[in-house]
Enzyme design. Structure first.
Site, PDB file in Angstrom:
ATOM      1  N   HIS A  55     -10.406  -6.670  -2.239  1.00 43.50           N
ATOM      2  CA  HIS A  55     -11.482  -6.551  -1.240  1.00 43.50           C
ATOM      3  C   HIS A  55     -12.491  -5.879  -2.014  1.00 43.50           C
ATOM      4  O   HIS A  55     -12.676  -4.832  -2.354  1.00 43.50           O
ATOM      5  CB  HIS A  55     -10.991  -5.663   0.006  1.00 43.50           C
ATOM      6  CG  HIS A  55      -9.851  -6.337   0.775  1.00 43.50           C
ATOM      7  ND1 HIS A  55     -10.240  -7.497   1.392  1.00 43.50           N
ATOM      8  CD2 HIS A  55      -8.669  -6.148   0.894  1.00 43.50           C
ATOM      9  CE1 HIS A  55      -9.126  -7.847   1.983  1.00 43.50           C
ATOM     10  NE2 HIS A  55      -8.136  -7.026   1.771  1.00 43.50           N
ATOM     11  N   GLU A 100      -5.847 -10.958  -1.210  1.00 46.69           N
ATOM     12  CA  GLU A 100      -6.858 -10.743  -0.253  1.00 46.69           C
ATOM     13  C   GLU A 100      -8.227 -10.686  -0.604  1.00 46.69           C
ATOM     14  O   GLU A 100      -9.026  -9.787  -0.257  1.00 46.69           O
ATOM     15  CB  GLU A 100      -6.315  -9.460   0.313  1.00 46.69           C
ATOM     16  CG  GLU A 100      -5.023  -9.515   0.702  1.00 46.69           C
ATOM     17  CD  GLU A 100      -4.650  -8.129   1.666  1.00 46.69           C
ATOM     18  OE1 GLU A 100      -5.539  -7.395   2.183  1.00 46.69           O
ATOM     19  OE2 GLU A 100      -3.258  -7.671   1.469  1.00 46.69           O
ATOM     20  N   GLU A 107       0.853  -1.214   0.043  1.00 49.96           N
ATOM     21  CA  GLU A 107       0.001   0.012   0.029  1.00 49.96           C
ATOM     22  C   GLU A 107       0.838   1.222  -0.176  1.00 49.96           C
ATOM     23  O   GLU A 107       0.602   2.176   0.826  1.00 49.96           O
ATOM     24  CB  GLU A 107      -1.016   0.112   1.147  1.00 49.96           C
ATOM     25  CG  GLU A 107      -1.751  -1.280   1.243  1.00 49.96           C
ATOM     26  CD  GLU A 107      -2.824  -1.177   2.254  1.00 49.96           C
ATOM     27  OE1 GLU A 107      -2.515  -0.352   3.268  1.00 49.96           O
ATOM     28  OE2 GLU A 107      -3.587  -2.284   2.461  1.00 49.96           O
ATOM     29  N   ASP A 157     -12.057 -10.952  -1.101  1.00 49.22           N
ATOM     30  CA  ASP A 157     -13.327 -11.189  -0.373  1.00 49.22           C
ATOM     31  C   ASP A 157     -14.362 -10.350  -0.732  1.00 49.22           C
ATOM     32  O   ASP A 157     -14.208  -9.326  -1.592  1.00 49.22           O
ATOM     33  CB  ASP A 157     -13.394 -10.959   1.046  1.00 49.22           C
ATOM     34  CG  ASP A 157     -12.775  -9.743   1.597  1.00 49.22           C
ATOM     35  OD1 ASP A 157     -12.538  -8.592   0.710  1.00 49.22           O
ATOM     36  OD2 ASP A 157     -12.200  -9.620   2.764  1.00 49.22           O
ATOM     37  N   ASN A 193       2.174  -5.031  -3.270  1.00 49.02           N
ATOM     38  CA  ASN A 193       0.867  -5.443  -2.934  1.00 49.02           C
ATOM     39  C   ASN A 193      -0.115  -4.235  -2.635  1.00 49.02           C
ATOM     40  O   ASN A 193       0.535  -3.340  -1.926  1.00 49.02           O
ATOM     41  CB  ASN A 193       0.779  -6.346  -1.679  1.00 49.02           C
ATOM     42  CG  ASN A 193      -0.681  -6.998  -1.442  1.00 49.02           C
ATOM     43  OD1 ASN A 193      -1.299  -7.638  -2.407  1.00 49.02           O
ATOM     44  ND2 ASN A 193      -1.295  -6.894  -0.197  1.00 49.02           N
TER      45      ASN A 193
HETATM   46  C1  XIL Z   1      -5.998  -6.683   8.390  1.00 46.93           C
HETATM   47  C2  XIL Z   1      -6.473  -7.852   9.034  1.00 46.93           C
HETATM   48  O1  XIL Z   1      -7.495  -8.775   8.192  1.00 46.93           O
HETATM   49  C3  XIL Z   1      -7.023  -7.341  10.262  1.00 46.93           C
HETATM   50  O2  XIL Z   1      -7.369  -8.571  11.276  1.00 46.93           O
HETATM   51  C4  XIL Z   1      -6.244  -6.342  11.332  1.00 46.93           C
HETATM   52  O3  XIL Z   1      -6.981  -5.829  12.312  1.00 46.93           O
HETATM   53  C5  XIL Z   1      -6.010  -5.196  10.241  1.00 46.93           C
HETATM   54  O4  XIL Z   1      -5.518  -5.701   8.967  1.00 46.93           O
HETATM   55  N1  XIL Z   1      -4.931  -5.043   3.505  1.00 46.93           N
HETATM   56  C6  XIL Z   1      -4.166  -5.798   4.148  1.00 46.93           C
HETATM   57  C7  XIL Z   1      -4.157  -6.692   5.192  1.00 46.93           C
HETATM   58  O5  XIL Z   1      -2.870  -5.826   3.528  1.00 46.93           O
HETATM   59  O6  XIL Z   1      -3.071  -6.638   5.943  1.00 46.93           O
HETATM   60  C8  XIL Z   1      -5.418  -6.165   6.258  1.00 46.93           C
HETATM   61  O7  XIL Z   1      -5.520  -7.274   7.032  1.00 46.93           O
HETATM   62  C9  XIL Z   1      -6.491  -5.828   5.402  1.00 46.93           C
HETATM   63  C10 XIL Z   1      -6.314  -4.753   4.476  1.00 46.93           C
END
Ligand code: XIL
Length: 454
Positions: free
Chosen positions: A321, A360, A237, A362, A286
């Site tokens: 996401h 990631e 990020e 969902d 990422n």
């Molecule tokens: C999130 C986890 O799922 C949570 O449990 C934590 O509180 C915060 O981080 N992007 C990412 C991940 O790269 O590391 C994040 O994970 C979600 C968004």
């Protein structure tokens, strides 16, 4: 604990607009104080996200992302749902495995097997879920990512004191079960320990010291997992939605102290250090919102620049996401959330010769730009068959895209295993979400059938 603290700037962004960065949220008072980014707590906060909590919960409360604080409160009590998640119930039943997808008996035996000739299928796991969800994991997945256990604050909470136990347990589980392991994440603006950016006497660490700390962390961690972790999210990020770098000029929780203190060269330095520590590891950049044209172009430009300088970058992670539908609000970041824009990102990145992984995945039920409150938070009762079918259709169209790019996509990882354990339900407001392929009872949802139905 951490589980309860969601941080989600991203989320907030996903849910409404993310302009103003925000910070930290969090659940209860616990964190209350916390502060700035770097604190453990904060960590949670920040990040990508943050506000989830609030946000989530909420309404658009902050349009920004705000902290959970606000939001959170708002919905306090809300969700009535609080336990719904664990109670099981609805979800599974009808949905289930049976054949919703209309696939006769030729159906696949499991997810990873169905995708075996395409790419590995992963899941993010936490220090409990790799055990509580072991049956699902072993049956359907052949790759894992530690959801929080390999982040900076987890591995080096105190300077030069590395704590690998929790991460090692997950890695050992994966190795025992012949699963691949993605490492996540070495350098990120979120979930860092307070000491990292401090000079120890109330001021900010010097550039030279921070660079040394970063290299030391990467070197220790990557060497520790060498031979077991095949791919690392080296930098997470670093770019903003307009294609500019994430700098120090943002609110706590969203700002990058790495960039603030080191400038953009921290990115190249991180990749070089990781490569030196494990020349065999695949090194990824990422990020989220790759479907936004300006952001994907910014990421492309950055990666091209790194490659031109000979920096060892091997792939790009698309967090993915997603939401059940794009935002209808033209100014909302998620307005751009569609397959065509995601395809453009894959085309752009792969044109540089880079691997692409979905890291990631969902699909939230909540639509960015729409205001929700405790009476409209989804519960197992309101996650209707129609909604399940709609979520399944959204999964189907994205997986069609992923399969189309099987020659460049080298992995697809879900951010969780089943709906009873998802970061999207970690809101103090009580807001629950049902974003994965398996329901509260670990039964396959219509979304599962959609993903394996090809
Ligand atoms: C999130 C986890 O799922 C949570 O449990 C934590 O509180 C915060 O981080 N992007 C990412 C991940 O790269 O590391 C994040 O994970 C979600 C968004």
């Amino acid at each position: 604990m951490r589980k309860n603290l969601i941080s989600i700037g991203l989320l907030s962004c996903l849910l409404w607009s993310c302009t103003s960065p925000t910070s930290t949220p969090d659940d209860d008072a616990a964190t209350g104080a916390t502060t700035t980014s770097s604190t453990a707590s904060t960590a949670q906060t920040s990040g990508t996200s943050a506000s989830a909590g609030g946000g989530a919960g909420g309404s658009n409360a902050g349009g920004s992302g705000s902290t959970s604080a606000g939001g959170g409160e708002t919905n306090e009590g809300g969700g009535g749902g609080t336990d719904s998640a664990t109670s099981g119930g609805t979800g599974g039943a009808g949905t289930g495995g049976a054949g919703t997808g209309g696939m006769p008996d030729e159906g696949p035996k499991n997810l990873a097997e169905k995708y075996a000739s395409l790419f590995p299928i992963g899941a993010a796991v936490d220090s409990q879920s790799y055990m509580t969800h072991a049956a699902l994991l072993k049956t359907h997945f052949n790759s894992v990512t530690a959801e929080n256990e390999m982040k900076f604050e987890s591995l080096q909470r105190n300077e030069n004191s590395f704590t690998y136990d929790a991460a090692d347990r997950i890695v050992n589980f994966a190795v025992t079960n012949k699963m691949k392991v993605r490492g996540h994440a070495l350098v990120w603006h979120s979930q860092n320990p307070a000491w990292l950016f401090s000079n120890g006497s109330g001021g900010t660490v010097s550039k030279q010291t921070l660079l040394t700390r970063m290299k030391n962390h990467i070197s220790n961690v990557v060497r520790h997992f060498r031979g077991k972790v095949y791919a690392w999210d080296v930098v997470n990020e670093a770019m903003m939605e307009d294609g500019s770098y994430r700098t120090g000029n943002l609110a706590d929780g969203q700002k990058s102290r790495w960039h603030e203190i080191l400038g953009e060269s921290y990115i190249a330095e991180a990749f070089k250090a990781a490569h030196e520590a494990d020349p065999d590891a695949k090194l990824f950049y990422n990020d989220f919102y790759n479907y936004i044209p300006a952001k994907q172009q910014g990421i492309y430009n950055m990666l091209k620049g790194l490659l031109d300088q000979g920096v060892p970058v091997h792939g790009v992670g698309l967090q993915a996401h997603l939401n059940i539908e794009p935002s209808a609000v033209t100014t909302n970041q998620a307005y751009h959330q569609n397959v065509a824009n995601m395809e453009e990102a894959i085309e752009l990145y792969s044109s540089l010769g880079l691997d692409v992984q979905v890291t990631e995945l969902d699909i939230s039920l909540y639509i960015p730009g729409v205001t929700y409150n405790q009476s409209t938070f989804y519960t197992t009762a309101t996650f209707t068959d129609a909604l399940k079918a709609k979520q399944a259709a959204r999964y189907r169209e994205f997986f069609e895209l992923f399969r189309k790019y099987k020659s460049v996509i080298t992995g697809v990882t879900f951010w969780g295993i089943a709906d009873d354990n998802t970061w999207l339900s970690e809101f103090s407001s009580g807001r629950k979400d049902f974003p994965l392929l398996f329901d509260l009872n670990h039964n396959p949802k219509p979304a599962y059938d959609a993903v394996v139905g090809f």
